[in-house]
Design a protein around this motif. Sequence first.
Motif, short mmCIF file in Angstrom:
data_model
loop_
_atom_site.label_atom_id
_atom_site.label_comp_id
_atom_site.label_asym_id
_atom_site.label_seq_id
_atom_site.Cartn_x
_atom_site.Cartn_y
_atom_site.Cartn_z
N ALA A 260 -3.57 18.80 9.77
CA ALA A 260 -5.03 18.61 9.76
C ALA A 260 -5.56 18.44 11.17
N THR B 299 -11.48 18.15 9.65
CA THR B 299 -10.63 18.87 8.70
C THR B 299 -10.54 18.08 7.40
N ASN C 138 -3.92 20.42 1.03
CA ASN C 138 -3.26 19.29 1.68
C ASN C 138 -1.97 19.73 2.39
N LYS C 139 -1.97 19.54 3.71
CA LYS C 139 -0.81 19.93 4.52
C LYS C 139 -0.28 18.77 5.35
N PRO D 261 -9.37 14.14 11.11
CA PRO D 261 -8.70 14.59 9.89
C PRO D 261 -9.11 13.68 8.73
N ASP E 264 -8.49 17.73 4.49
CA ASP E 264 -7.11 18.12 4.19
C ASP E 264 -6.81 18.02 2.69
N TYR F 93 -8.52 12.74 4.63
CA TYR F 93 -7.80 12.88 3.36
C TYR F 93 -8.00 11.61 2.54
#
Length: 289
Positions: free
Chosen positions: A76, A39, A70-71, A11, A41, A13
């Motif tokens: 992610a 992912t 963005n979750k 993930p 994100d 971010y």
Amino acid sequence: MKQPFFSVIIPVYEAIETIEDCLDSVWSQSFSDYEIILTDDGSSDGSGAFAKKWLEGKAVLRYHIIEQENKGLGAARNAAIAAACGKFCALLDADDLWHPEKLSACYEFLKSAQETAVLYHSVENFGRKHSRRPTFPIQSLKDLILLGCPLVPSASIIRTDLAQEHPFQTNLDYHGAEDLYLWLELLIAREQLHYWPEALTYYREEGGMSSNIDEHLFKVNNVYEHFYQKNQISKQDFERATQRKYYEAARFYQKRGKHDKAQQFYSVADAKSLKILGLRILNALGLSI
């Protein structure tokens, strides 16, 4: 197309400063039977675009990139795991690194034990300081909540079908403690967590136990409260687990010279413990030990 043995789950971010080193540590693996599922994100710093360019440059590498708004970390990871084709999902956060023999060493165990639910191993901290993180075998749910959680996601491998059946939590009440929730859930389901003593992951430690220890403690306690309310943790173990987290927070602040904050947590930790009483006295004297 042949099924890969591992799906590497990353993930991403806002990881522009660390993602290249992270991906390089995967590319450097001596074991090559893997795919990368990454992912992005909702990064705004270009880390997703950088990862895509890096992966495109490795023509022989099997990979898949998922782009989403963005979750959060749990969502992610879940998105990548849902797309995984490997027999096992090897988790790796975008600011951590792997030893070049990580996948090879884990494969040697898993090839003859493919019913394994989770395989986890030791970790070396780096960044703020270099040290070996305490890691030990977990035999039960009680071990996990009373001895501390030795599992680090970047040092954990989960059987893919199980990871898809038990996704990470996306409820913000557990944000930052999604992994703890999952390990407890798997232990309640009577799945086995297998320990490998070799340190095969390098965990980037920049803010100590947590950059925001108060929030981290709150989220961990939310996880304990959830399983306590479902009668899956006894009242006695729930109280002992909570007091342990207070103690860990007190030690975090005392070691950094934040004695007022440490005293707040010592005051709600186990009052019967002579060890804690001694540390509380030393903290009151202003000693950062």
